[in-house]
Scaffold this motif. Sequence first.
Motif, mmCIF file in Angstrom:
data_model
loop_
_atom_site.group_PDB
_atom_site.id
_atom_site.type_symbol
_atom_site.label_atom_id
_atom_site.label_comp_id
_atom_site.label_asym_id
_atom_site.label_seq_id
_atom_site.Cartn_x
_atom_site.Cartn_y
_atom_site.Cartn_z
ATOM 1 N N ARG A 1 0.838 -1.207 0.000
ATOM 2 C CA ARG A 1 0.000 0.000 0.000
ATOM 3 C C ARG A 1 0.868 1.250 0.000
ATOM 4 O O ARG A 1 0.627 2.197 -0.758
ATOM 5 C CB ARG A 1 -0.926 -0.017 1.220
ATOM 6 N N GLU A 2 1.916 1.244 0.814
ATOM 7 C CA GLU A 2 2.803 2.400 0.882
ATOM 8 C C GLU A 2 3.520 2.609 -0.444
ATOM 9 O O GLU A 2 3.656 3.739 -0.922
ATOM 10 C CB GLU A 2 3.818 2.210 2.010
ATOM 11 N N PHE A 3 3.944 1.525 -1.050
ATOM 12 C CA PHE A 3 4.612 1.630 -2.346
ATOM 13 C C PHE A 3 3.636 2.179 -3.401
ATOM 14 O O PHE A 3 3.993 3.014 -4.229
ATOM 15 C CB PHE A 3 5.155 0.256 -2.763
ATOM 16 N N GLU B 1 4.287 11.066 5.435
ATOM 17 C CA GLU B 1 3.876 9.663 5.433
ATOM 18 C C GLU B 1 4.721 8.851 4.453
ATOM 19 O O GLU B 1 5.173 7.752 4.752
ATOM 20 C CB GLU B 1 2.393 9.557 5.058
ATOM 21 N N LEU B 2 4.966 9.451 3.286
ATOM 22 C CA LEU B 2 5.785 8.753 2.293
ATOM 23 C C LEU B 2 7.231 8.632 2.755
ATOM 24 O O LEU B 2 7.877 7.606 2.548
ATOM 25 C CB LEU B 2 5.711 9.476 0.944
ATOM 26 N N THR B 3 7.728 9.678 3.384
ATOM 27 C CA THR B 3 9.098 9.642 3.905
ATOM 28 C C THR B 3 9.216 8.546 4.965
ATOM 29 O O THR B 3 10.171 7.768 4.964
ATOM 30 C CB THR B 3 9.484 11.006 4.515
ATOM 31 N N GLN B 4 8.211 8.503 5.838
ATOM 32 C CA GLN B 4 8.215 7.476 6.875
ATOM 33 C C GLN B 4 8.141 6.086 6.234
ATOM 34 O O GLN B 4 8.853 5.168 6.632
ATOM 35 C CB GLN B 4 7.044 7.685 7.837
ATOM 36 N N SER B 5 7.279 5.939 5.240
ATOM 37 C CA SER B 5 7.156 4.651 4.552
ATOM 38 C C SER B 5 8.464 4.276 3.880
ATOM 39 O O SER B 5 8.882 3.113 3.913
ATOM 40 C CB SER B 5 6.045 4.709 3.501
ATOM 41 N N GLU C 1 11.450 5.229 4.780
ATOM 42 C CA GLU C 1 12.402 4.872 5.836
ATOM 43 C C GLU C 1 12.138 3.447 6.334
ATOM 44 O O GLU C 1 13.067 2.674 6.571
ATOM 45 C CB GLU C 1 12.327 5.870 6.988
ATOM 46 N N GLU C 2 10.850 3.117 6.471
ATOM 47 C CA GLU C 2 10.498 1.767 6.911
ATOM 48 C C GLU C 2 10.929 0.738 5.873
ATOM 49 O O GLU C 2 11.447 -0.330 6.208
ATOM 50 C CB GLU C 2 8.982 1.666 7.162
ATOM 51 N N LEU D 1 14.620 -3.337 4.086
ATOM 52 C CA LEU D 1 15.634 -3.774 3.129
ATOM 53 C C LEU D 1 16.947 -4.081 3.838
ATOM 54 O O LEU D 1 17.590 -5.092 3.567
ATOM 55 C CB LEU D 1 15.838 -2.714 2.051
ATOM 56 N N LYS D 2 17.316 -3.201 4.781
ATOM 57 C CA LYS D 2 18.552 -3.427 5.551
ATOM 58 C C LYS D 2 18.442 -4.721 6.357
ATOM 59 O O LYS D 2 19.378 -5.529 6.396
ATOM 60 C CB LYS D 2 18.823 -2.236 6.464
#
Length: 136
Positions: A5-7, A31-35, A37-38, A43-44
């Motif tokens: 959903r975020e993507f 919200e997008l920045t937070q998404s 970062e998440e 990925l990390k």
Amino acid sequence: MKHIREFYMFCKVAELETHGGQGPSDLLKDELTQSLEELEALLKAKDEEIHILQCKKAEYHEMEHERDEAILRLREMEMRSSELERRIQNTEQNLSNSLEDRDRMDAEIQRAIEILDIKIFDLNDLRQSLVKLLDK
């Protein structure tokens, strides 16, 4: 599901920006920045998990190699054990045969001694008889 959903939202914002639509609001940007970062954190974490699994894979291959060597040594030891068991059986059979031969020889010697005892007794009787004849 949350990440999909975020993507999707990120793609919509990117689409709006490329089509000249109004830019996203600050709330949507946050919200997008937070998404993002998440997703980067995820990925990390996945990269770390991949690294750990690769290390485990290397350890697994090393353990598999050690297992193969142990199996080879075990087979060699089993072959050696079988050979030693065969040699022990042959030695036991030889010993048994030797003991039987010795028992037969002992019995023959005992019979020879008994025969000699009888002959000596008979010779002694003959001697005594001859002595008595001479004395008469």
